[in-house]
Design a protein around this motif. Structure first.
Motif, PDB file in Angstrom:
ATOM      1  N   LEU A  75       0.835  -1.207   0.000  1.00 51.30           N
ATOM      2  CA  LEU A  75       0.000   0.000   0.000  1.00 51.30           C
ATOM      3  C   LEU A  75       0.867   1.254   0.000  1.00 51.30           C
ATOM      4  N   TYR A  76       1.976   1.219   0.728  1.00 52.76           N
ATOM      5  CA  TYR A  76       2.908   2.343   0.809  1.00 52.76           C
ATOM      6  C   TYR A  76       3.522   2.610  -0.570  1.00 52.76           C
ATOM      7  N   ALA A  77       3.703   1.552  -1.347  1.00 56.52           N
ATOM      8  CA  ALA A  77       4.271   1.684  -2.698  1.00 56.52           C
ATOM      9  C   ALA A  77       3.214   2.075  -3.732  1.00 56.52           C
ATOM     10  N   GLY A  78       1.968   2.289  -3.262  1.00 61.19           N
ATOM     11  CA  GLY A  78       0.898   2.702  -4.171  1.00 61.19           C
ATOM     12  C   GLY A  78       0.181   1.558  -4.840  1.00 61.19           C
ATOM     13  N   ALA A  79       0.523   0.323  -4.447  1.00 62.17           N
ATOM     14  CA  ALA A  79      -0.128  -0.845  -5.053  1.00 62.17           C
ATOM     15  C   ALA A  79      -1.477  -1.106  -4.380  1.00 62.17           C
ATOM     16  N   THR A  80      -2.236  -2.013  -4.987  1.00 64.79           N
ATOM     17  CA  THR A  80      -3.530  -2.437  -4.455  1.00 64.79           C
ATOM     18  C   THR A  80      -3.387  -3.857  -3.918  1.00 64.79           C
ATOM     19  N   LEU A  81      -3.940  -4.071  -2.745  1.00 61.89           N
ATOM     20  CA  LEU A  81      -3.793  -5.337  -2.035  1.00 61.89           C
ATOM     21  C   LEU A  81      -4.872  -6.335  -2.464  1.00 61.89           C
ATOM     22  N   VAL A  82      -4.466  -7.593  -2.678  1.00 63.58           N
ATOM     23  CA  VAL A  82      -5.431  -8.669  -2.956  1.00 63.58           C
ATOM     24  C   VAL A  82      -5.200  -9.783  -1.931  1.00 63.58           C
ATOM     25  N   PRO A  83      -5.877  -9.721  -0.781  1.00 57.61           N
ATOM     26  CA  PRO A  83      -5.730 -10.795   0.211  1.00 57.61           C
ATOM     27  C   PRO A  83      -6.431 -12.070  -0.269  1.00 57.61           C
ATOM     28  N   VAL A  84      -5.762 -13.210  -0.101  1.00 58.29           N
ATOM     29  CA  VAL A  84      -6.319 -14.495  -0.543  1.00 58.29           C
ATOM     30  C   VAL A  84      -6.594 -15.366   0.681  1.00 58.29           C
ATOM     31  N   ASN A  85      -7.774 -15.932   0.710  1.00 53.95           N
ATOM     32  CA  ASN A  85      -8.184 -16.829   1.790  1.00 53.95           C
ATOM     33  C   ASN A  85      -7.218 -18.031   1.841  1.00 53.95           C
ATOM     34  N   THR A  86      -6.604 -18.262   2.984  1.00 56.41           N
ATOM     35  CA  THR A  86      -5.637 -19.368   3.097  1.00 56.41           C
ATOM     36  C   THR A  86      -6.306 -20.734   3.011  1.00 56.41           C
ATOM     37  N   GLU A  92      -8.621 -22.282  -6.744  1.00 53.73           N
ATOM     38  CA  GLU A  92      -9.329 -21.057  -6.353  1.00 53.73           C
ATOM     39  C   GLU A  92      -8.360 -19.883  -6.247  1.00 53.73           C
ATOM     40  N   THR A  93      -7.158 -20.154  -5.734  1.00 53.47           N
ATOM     41  CA  THR A  93      -6.153 -19.099  -5.596  1.00 53.47           C
ATOM     42  C   THR A  93      -5.725 -18.591  -6.973  1.00 53.47           C
ATOM     43  N   VAL A  94      -5.466 -19.508  -7.893  1.00 53.37           N
ATOM     44  CA  VAL A  94      -5.073 -19.128  -9.254  1.00 53.37           C
ATOM     45  C   VAL A  94      -6.178 -18.291  -9.911  1.00 53.37           C
ATOM     46  N   THR A 123      -0.756 -26.440 -10.771  1.00 49.55           N
ATOM     47  CA  THR A 123      -1.926 -26.192 -11.629  1.00 49.55           C
ATOM     48  C   THR A 123      -1.508 -25.877 -13.060  1.00 49.55           C
ATOM     49  N   GLY A 124      -0.213 -25.525 -13.244  1.00 51.97           N
ATOM     50  CA  GLY A 124       0.270 -25.176 -14.582  1.00 51.97           C
ATOM     51  C   GLY A 124      -0.014 -23.742 -14.973  1.00 51.97           C
ATOM     52  N   ALA A 125      -0.618 -22.961 -14.076  1.00 55.11           N
ATOM     53  CA  ALA A 125      -0.951 -21.568 -14.392  1.00 55.11           C
ATOM     54  C   ALA A 125       0.313 -20.705 -14.420  1.00 55.11           C
ATOM     55  N   GLN A 126       0.250 -19.637 -15.203  1.00 52.50           N
ATOM     56  CA  GLN A 126       1.367 -18.691 -15.216  1.00 52.50           C
ATOM     57  C   GLN A 126       1.265 -17.820 -13.971  1.00 52.50           C
ATOM     58  N   LEU A 127       2.347 -17.752 -13.216  1.00 47.49           N
ATOM     59  CA  LEU A 127       2.343 -17.005 -11.959  1.00 47.49           C
ATOM     60  C   LEU A 127       2.781 -15.559 -12.194  1.00 47.49           C
ATOM     61  N   PRO A 128       2.513 -14.666 -11.249  1.00 52.73           N
ATOM     62  CA  PRO A 128       2.964 -13.278 -11.380  1.00 52.73           C
ATOM     63  C   PRO A 128       4.483 -13.174 -11.545  1.00 52.73           C
ATOM     64  N   THR A 186     -22.062 -18.788  -1.467  1.00 56.87           N
ATOM     65  CA  THR A 186     -22.884 -19.244  -2.593  1.00 56.87           C
ATOM     66  C   THR A 186     -22.226 -18.741  -3.866  1.00 56.87           C
ATOM     67  N   GLY A 187     -22.024 -19.621  -4.807  1.00 56.37           N
ATOM     68  CA  GLY A 187     -21.505 -19.225  -6.106  1.00 56.37           C
ATOM     69  C   GLY A 187     -20.071 -18.731  -6.073  1.00 56.37           C
ATOM     70  N   ARG A 188     -19.651 -18.120  -7.177  1.00 56.14           N
ATOM     71  CA  ARG A 188     -18.284 -17.652  -7.335  1.00 56.14           C
ATOM     72  C   ARG A 188     -18.067 -16.373  -6.538  1.00 56.14           C
ATOM     73  N   SER A 189     -16.916 -16.280  -5.880  1.00 52.70           N
ATOM     74  CA  SER A 189     -16.647 -15.089  -5.073  1.00 52.70           C
ATOM     75  C   SER A 189     -16.470 -13.870  -5.975  1.00 52.70           C
ATOM     76  N   LYS A 190     -16.839 -12.690  -5.465  1.00 54.36           N
ATOM     77  CA  LYS A 190     -16.732 -11.440  -6.211  1.00 54.36           C
ATOM     78  C   LYS A 190     -15.679 -10.551  -5.545  1.00 54.36           C
ATOM     79  N   GLY A 191     -14.929  -9.801  -6.343  1.00 62.45           N
ATOM     80  CA  GLY A 191     -13.881  -8.933  -5.810  1.00 62.45           C
ATOM     81  C   GLY A 191     -14.441  -7.577  -5.433  1.00 62.45           C
ATOM     82  N   VAL A 192     -14.390  -7.243  -4.147  1.00 68.02           N
ATOM     83  CA  VAL A 192     -14.957  -5.994  -3.639  1.00 68.02           C
ATOM     84  C   VAL A 192     -13.867  -4.919  -3.597  1.00 68.02           C
ATOM     85  N   LEU A 193     -14.117  -3.800  -4.281  1.00 72.77           N
ATOM     86  CA  LEU A 193     -13.147  -2.704  -4.337  1.00 72.77           C
ATOM     87  C   LEU A 193     -13.428  -1.682  -3.238  1.00 72.77           C
ATOM     88  N   SER A 194     -12.405  -1.365  -2.439  1.00 72.61           N
ATOM     89  CA  SER A 194     -12.525  -0.330  -1.399  1.00 72.61           C
ATOM     90  C   SER A 194     -11.455   0.726  -1.614  1.00 72.61           C
TER      91      SER A 194
END
Length: 507
Positions: A75-86, A92-94, A123-128, A186-194
Motif C-alpha cells: 500500500l505504501y508503494a501505491g499498489a492495491t492489495l489482494v488478500p487471498v483466503n488461506t 481457487e487461488t489461481v 496447476t500449470g498456471a502462469q504465476l505473477p 454461494t456461487g463464485r466469489s466477487k472482488g470488492v473494491l474499497s
C-alpha cells in the motif's frame, strides 16, 4: 486523526507512538517507528521488482508479521492489495490471481503441512512476475523463479528511500486500497473494491465504538485476509496505538497463553472462540477488557458468561459484510439482552433501512464499496440507483435504530406457506442447555414443501429434547421436524456456517 490514506496512517502512528510496541509475533517485537522502517523497506523492494502504483499484490499467508509488512508495504508503494483466503484450494487461488491480474504474490511456502506455492505451480498456471515464498514451519530452501523473504527484502537496496516516500505521498484517499473477495458461501466469489479513505473511516469508527486506545493489546485471531482482521485489526492498531498480536491458527490453549503472557485486552472473534475459552480451566485473563463478536447468533447467556467468567467489561456485537465492512455496532453500556438480540446501531456514516417484504437490510453511505471487480452487472444489482447496497440479509430495526438480523434471503424456506428464517430458530435453540452450536436448514417435504432440519453440536440431548424445546417457544411451522447431532458445523474463515454443505447432507 484526519489521515485519509493508509501510508499516511503508518507515518502518523510512527510519529505519535514511536517506540511503543506496534506488533508482537513470537520473538519479533516491533515498535511503531520500527514498523514504519520495515514497511518502507518492503515498499522499496516492491518498487525494485517493478510493481507500479495501481498494480495488484496478492498475499496468501496466515496471520503473521509477514502479512502485516507485505500489506502495508504494498500500500505504501501505491499498489492495491489482494488478500487471498488461506483455505482456498490452489485452483481457487489461481482464479483470484488471474482475475486480479496480480503482478506479485507473497505466499506461504508451508502452512499446516502444505506447500502452498508448490500446489499453485502444479496447476500449470502462469504465476505473477514476482513470487516471494515465505517459509513458516520448515527451513528455507531455494526454489527456481522465487525469492525468499530475506532475498526479497534485500531488493530494497536498489531503490532510494526518497522514491518510496514519493510513492506514499502520491497515494490519494479515493485510490483503490484493496480487492477483498467475498467468502463465496454461494456461487463464485466477487472482488470488492474499497478506497483508502473508506478503510480508514471504518477502522476509526470501530475503534471509537470499542474505545480502543494505546493502552490496549489486541489479539487478532480473525484472519487478516478477511476485512475484520485487516481493517478492524491491523488498521485499528495503527490508528489507536494498540499493540497487534496476531495468531496464525486458533488454538484455544495457545490463545490463553498469549492472553496471559501478553496481557491481551482486546479480543474480537466468532462466538465459538469465546465458547472454547469458557470450556478451558481458568487462567489469568484479568487483562481482558473488550470483546466484539458477530458472524453468528449470539446467546444472551454467552454474553453474560463472557462478562462474569472471562472478565470482559465490554461485550459488543456488530454487523458487517465485505461490501461495507462494519455497518452497525452495539455501544459500551448496552445490556446483555440488547447485545445478544441485536447487532447495534449504524456506525461509520451508514444509513440502515429495511426494504420491502420480507424486509431486506439495505445500507447507504460513503463507505459502501466502490463496486465489484470487472463486474458492472453485479455491482448494479447490489447497489441501486439511490445508492442503497442490498445485503441479502433480512432484519428489523427498533425505534432506537438497533438492527436485529432474522436471516438470509437465500436461507429462508417456506413451510406450509409460511416463511421461516433459520436464524430465529437457531436463536431459540442456543438457549437450550447442552447446545454448543446449531444451524438450521430447510429440507424438502412432500406435504409442506419444506421443513426444518437442525444440525446440533452438543451434549446429553436427544432429538425429542430439541423438538420439545422448540415447540414451547416457536410456532409449529418453525419447529424443526428433523435433528442431526454433529461434531462440528462447517464454517468459513469468517465464522459463517456453510449451509450449502449442510444442505448437501440432507439430499
Amino acid at each position: 486523526m484526519g489521515q485519509t490514506t493508509i501510508p499516511a496512517v503508518v507515518r502518523a502512528a510512527a510519529a505519535k507512538f514511536g517506540s511503543a510496541e506496534a506488533l508482537v509475533d513470537g520473538p519479533l517485537r516491533l515498535g511503531f517507528a520500527d514498523l514504519l522502517e520495515r514497511v518502507q523497506t518492503v515498499a522499496r523492494a516492491f518498487a525494485a521488482r517493478g510493481v507500479q502504483p495501481g498494480d495488484r499484490v496478492a498475499i496468501t499467508l496466515p496471520n503473521t508479521h509477514h502479512w502485516v509488512l507485505t500489506a502495508l508495504g504494498a500500500l505504501y508503494a501505491g499498489a492495491t492489495l489482494v488478500p487471498v483466503n488461506t483455505r482456498f484450494t490452489a485452483a481457487e487461488t489461481v482464479d483470484l490471481l488471474v482475475r486480479s491480474r496480480a503482478k506479485a504474490l507473497v505466499v506461504a511456502a508451508d502452512f499446516l503441512g502444505t506447500d502452498r506455492h508448490a500446489a499453485i505451480v502444479a496447476t500449470g498456471a502462469q504465476l505473477p512476475d514476482t513470487v516471494v515464498r515465505v517459509p513458516l514451519e520448515q527451513p528455507h530452501h531455494a526454489v527456481e523463479g522465487t525469492l525468499s523473504w530475506d532475498e526479497f527484502l534485500a531488493e530494497a537496496g536498489r531503490v532510494p528511500l526518497a522514491d518510496a516516500e514519493a510513492r506514499a505521498d502520491a497515494v490519494q484517499p479515493g485510490d483503490v486500497s484493496d480487492i477483498l473477495f467475498t467468502s463465496g458461501t454461494t456461487g463464485r466469489s466477487k472482488g470488492v473494491l474499497s478506497a483508502h479513505r473508506q478503510v480508514v473511516d471504518v477502522a476509526e469508527a470501530w475503534a471509537d465504538c470499542g474505545r480502543v486506545t494505546a493502552d490496549d493489546r489486541y489479539l487478532v485471531i480473525n484472519p487478516f485476509f478477511h476485512s475484520f482482521g485487516y481493517k478492524a485489526g491491523i488498521v485499528v492498531g495503527l490508528l489507536t496505538g494498540a499493540t497487534i498480536v496476531p495468531q496464525a491458527v486458533f488454538d484455544v490453549r495457545a490463545a490463553l497463553d498469549l492472553i496471559e503472557r501478553e496481557r491481551i485486552s482486546v479480543l474480537p472473534g466468532a462466538p465459538t472462540i469465546f465458547q472454547s475459552l469458557l470450556r478451558e480451566p481458568r487462567r489469568d485473563v484479568s487483562s481482558l477488557r473488550l470483546a466484539v463478536t458477530g458472524a453468528a447468533d449470539v446467546p444472551a447467556a454467552l454474553v453474560r458468561r463472557m462478562r462474569a467468567e472471562l472478565g470482559f467489561e465490554i461485550v459488543l456485537t456488530a454487523y458487517g459484510l465485505t461490501e461495507a465492512v462494519v455497518v452497525t455496532m452495539c455501544r459500551p453500556g448496552d445490556d446483555a439482552e440488547l447485545v445478544a438480540k441485536t447487532s447495534g446501531r449504524a456506525t461509520a456514516g451508514f444509513e440502515v433501512g429495511i426494504h420491502g417484504s420480507p424486509g431486506e437490510v439495505v445500507v447507504r453511505g460513503p463507505n459502501v464499496m466502490l463496486g465489484y471487480l470487472d463486474d458492472a452487472e453485479a455491482t448494479a444489482k447490489a447497489v441501486d440507483e439511490d445508492g442503497w447496497l442490498h445485503t441479502g440479509d433480512v432484519g428489523e430495526l427498533d425505534a432506537a435504530g438497533n438492527l436485529t438480523l432474522t436471516g438470509r434471503l437465500k436461507d429462508m424456506y417456506i413451510c406450509g406457506g409460511f416463511n421461516v428464517y433459520p436464524a430465529e430458530v437457531e436463536h431459540a435453540l442456543n438457549e437450550l442447555g447442552g447446545v454448543r452450536d446449531v444451524a438450521v436448514v430447510g429440507v424438502p417435504d412432500e406435504r409442506l414443501g419444506e421443513v426444518g432440519k437442525a444440525f446440533v453440536v452438543g451434549d446429553g440431548l436427544t432429538d425429542a429434547d430439541v423438538v420439545a424445546f422448540c415447540r414451547e417457544r416457536l410456532a409449529n411451522y418453525k419447529t424443526p421436524r428433523f435433528v442431526a447431532f454433529v461434531d462440528e458445523l462447517p464454517r468459513n474463515a469468517s465464522g459463517k456456517v456453510l449451509k450449502r454443505l449442510l444442505s448437501k447432507e440432507t439430499k
